[in-house]
Write an enzyme that holds these catalytic residues in place. Structure first.
Site, mmCIF file in Angstrom:
data_model
loop_
_atom_site.group_PDB
_atom_site.id
_atom_site.type_symbol
_atom_site.label_atom_id
_atom_site.label_comp_id
_atom_site.label_asym_id
_atom_site.label_seq_id
_atom_site.Cartn_x
_atom_site.Cartn_y
_atom_site.Cartn_z
ATOM 1 N N SER A 256 0.877 -1.216 0.078
ATOM 2 C CA SER A 256 -0.157 0.031 -0.036
ATOM 3 C C SER A 256 0.900 1.221 -0.090
ATOM 4 C CB SER A 256 -0.853 -0.035 1.319
ATOM 5 O OG SER A 256 -1.419 1.296 1.456
ATOM 6 N N TYR B 256 -1.154 0.137 10.441
ATOM 7 C CA TYR B 256 -1.536 -0.385 9.105
ATOM 8 C C TYR B 256 -0.281 -0.075 8.453
ATOM 9 C CZ TYR B 256 -3.333 -1.201 4.261
ATOM 10 O OH TYR B 256 -3.651 -1.238 3.015
HETATM 11 N N1 LIG Z 1 -9.030 -0.725 -0.959
HETATM 12 C C1 LIG Z 1 -7.908 -0.011 -0.864
HETATM 13 O O1 LIG Z 1 -7.947 1.159 -0.939
HETATM 14 C C2 LIG Z 1 -6.497 -0.373 -0.757
HETATM 15 C C3 LIG Z 1 -5.213 0.311 -0.930
HETATM 16 C C4 LIG Z 1 -4.100 0.006 -0.925
HETATM 17 C C5 LIG Z 1 -3.721 -1.683 -0.461
HETATM 18 N N2 LIG Z 1 -4.770 -2.410 -0.294
HETATM 19 C C6 LIG Z 1 -4.593 -3.673 0.179
HETATM 20 O O2 LIG Z 1 -5.255 -4.507 -0.780
HETATM 21 C C7 LIG Z 1 -5.482 -5.792 -0.028
HETATM 22 C C8 LIG Z 1 -6.978 -6.065 -0.229
HETATM 23 O O3 LIG Z 1 -7.776 -5.328 0.051
HETATM 24 P P1 LIG Z 1 -9.219 -5.181 -0.378
HETATM 25 O O4 LIG Z 1 -9.336 -3.692 -0.761
HETATM 26 O O5 LIG Z 1 -9.521 -5.875 -1.483
HETATM 27 O O6 LIG Z 1 -9.902 -5.252 0.946
HETATM 28 P P2 LIG Z 1 -11.436 -5.955 1.488
HETATM 29 O O7 LIG Z 1 -12.088 -5.834 0.057
HETATM 30 O O8 LIG Z 1 -11.773 -5.787 2.523
HETATM 31 O O9 LIG Z 1 -10.926 -7.525 1.177
HETATM 32 C C9 LIG Z 1 -10.076 -8.011 2.164
HETATM 33 C C10 LIG Z 1 -9.818 -9.491 1.734
HETATM 34 O O10 LIG Z 1 -8.920 -9.877 3.101
HETATM 35 C C11 LIG Z 1 -9.707 -10.851 3.639
HETATM 36 N N3 LIG Z 1 -9.139 -11.127 5.226
HETATM 37 C C12 LIG Z 1 -9.494 -9.789 6.025
HETATM 38 N N4 LIG Z 1 -9.193 -10.537 7.360
HETATM 39 C C13 LIG Z 1 -8.939 -11.869 7.116
HETATM 40 C C14 LIG Z 1 -8.358 -12.512 8.257
HETATM 41 N N5 LIG Z 1 -8.207 -12.196 9.544
HETATM 42 N N6 LIG Z 1 -8.127 -13.742 7.804
HETATM 43 C C15 LIG Z 1 -8.112 -13.905 6.513
HETATM 44 N N7 LIG Z 1 -8.539 -13.168 5.554
HETATM 45 C C16 LIG Z 1 -8.960 -12.009 5.884
HETATM 46 C C17 LIG Z 1 -11.174 -10.835 3.673
HETATM 47 O O11 LIG Z 1 -11.746 -11.997 3.747
HETATM 48 P P3 LIG Z 1 -13.241 -12.019 4.339
HETATM 49 O O12 LIG Z 1 -14.033 -11.009 3.322
HETATM 50 O O13 LIG Z 1 -13.695 -13.529 3.778
HETATM 51 O O14 LIG Z 1 -13.564 -11.842 5.715
HETATM 52 C C18 LIG Z 1 -11.060 -10.188 2.105
HETATM 53 O O15 LIG Z 1 -10.976 -11.542 1.389
HETATM 54 C C19 LIG Z 1 -5.125 -5.795 1.485
HETATM 55 O O16 LIG Z 1 -3.958 -6.020 1.602
HETATM 56 C C20 LIG Z 1 -5.079 -4.098 1.401
HETATM 57 O O17 LIG Z 1 -4.539 -3.652 2.637
HETATM 58 C C21 LIG Z 1 -6.162 -1.989 -0.285
#
Ligand SMILES: NC(=O)c1ccc[n+]([C@@H]2O[C@H](COP(=O)([O-])OP(=O)(O)OC[C@H]3O[C@@H](n4cnc5c(N)ncnc54)[C@H](OP(=O)(O)O)[C@@H]3O)[C@@H](O)[C@H]2O)c1
Length: 267
Positions: A136, A149
């Site tokens: 990120s 984070y």
């Molecule tokens: N969205 C953004 O703006 C953004 C920006 C920069 C980086 N990122 C990074 O991108 C990655 C994906 O994020 P996203 O935006 O797709 O978020 P998201 O839609 O909230 O998805 C998060 C995923 O991680 C899983 N997860 C969360 N806690 C968990 C746990 N304790 N054990 C196992 N799985 C877990 C969730 O599983 P369940 O739903 O099944 O619980 C879901 O599949 C993350 O590493 C995040 O830090 C996101």
């Protein structure tokens, strides 16, 4: 590395960016291991893309062990590991409970390190493989209100950088994708929606495409969107002005003199 007939394990693929990575990998002919924590969402995505569901909570070490075993049981190998699962937390550090702090470090940092440690030896033995991390921008610049984070993501970046050097010449590629703001449920899950107009959120498919590009071309790093790389460059070249600007125009979150919530260490 081409993805056809490769075994790709995507953590956090039940929704958001991970789901897009799983779907694009399947469209390229990969056998996809769809990991998620929520049973129904994970099974639904696996069914949609013709993948194999793996359910587990990455903050539990027994689930991590089970995930590795189940992944290897299904296909006998993992060619590509995408460490994508992540959880955010927003607010002043003084409002964060010890359990919340541990959860962010365990899911965003520790689980990715342990899974990589577990699956790397077989990749090295086969002389090919890829490990890609979804990091990120927070880990490159730091963000007020996201101290833990940001620390977890900075840890991911340095781990990947070091591991890339360690795996030189083994046939195993290590890549990092650095997204800015992505249109997923991430912000709602962390408890504070994204309300700024800039940077404008990008679709999760853009990040997924960058992940697949790093895996298939052997690139070390990709930024989504690409212009984001300017921020850490400015911070490195002119740290004083950068800090002044980010204090003035960045997130206006400040710690409080007394903790606003606590929990026992056993929770
Ligand atoms: N969205 C953004 O703006 C953004 C920006 C920069 C980086 N990122 C990074 O991108 C990655 C994906 O994020 P996203 O935006 O797709 O978020 P998201 O839609 O909230 O998805 C998060 C995923 O991680 C899983 N997860 C969360 N806690 C968990 C746990 N304790 N054990 C196992 N799985 C877990 C969730 O599983 P369940 O739903 O099944 O619980 C879901 O599949 C993350 O590493 C995040 O830090 C996101």
């Amino acid at each position: 590395m081409q993805l056809r007939d490769r075994v790709v394990l995507v953590t956090g693929a039940s929704t958001g960016i991970g789901r897009a990575i799983a779907s694009q990998s399947a469209a390229r002919g990969a056998h996809v291991l769809v990991h998620g924590r929520d049973h129904n969402r994970t099974h639904r995505v696996a069914a949609e893309i013709g993948g194999f569901p793996l359910v587990g909570d990455l903050s539990r070490s027994e689930d991590l062990t089970r995930l590795r075993t189940a992944a290897l049981d299904r296909f006998g190998r993992v060619d590509v590991l995408v460490n994508n699962a992540g959880v955010g937390w927003a607010g002043p550090l003084t409002s964060m409970t010890p359990a919340q702090l541990r959860q962010v470090i365990e899911v965003d940092l520790l689980a990715a390190l342990e899974l990589s440690r577990a699956l790397l030896p077989a990749m090295v033995a086969r002389g090919e493989g890829a490990i890609c991390f979804v990091s990120s921008i927070a880990g490159r610049t730091g963000v007020a209100g996201e101290a833990v984070y940001s620390a977890a993501k900075a840890g991911i970046d340095m781990f990947a950088e070091s591991l890339r050097a360690e795996t030189t010449g083994t046939g195993v590629h290590v890549g990092v994708v650095v997204p800015g703001v992505v249109r997923t449920g991430f912000f709602d899950t962390r408890g504070r929606p994204y309300t700024r107009s800039r940077p404008r959120p990008v679709p999760p498919d853009d990040v997924a495409a960058a992940v697949l590009r790093t895996v298939t071309t052997g690139r070390a790093e990709a930024w989504v969107p690409g212009w984001l790389r300017i921020a850490p460059a400015v911070r490195a070249l002119a740290p004083g002005p950068y800090r002044w600007l980010s204090t003035r125009f960045g997130e206006q979150v400040r710690v409080e003199p007394e903790p606003t919530s606590t929990d026992s260490d056993a929770s």
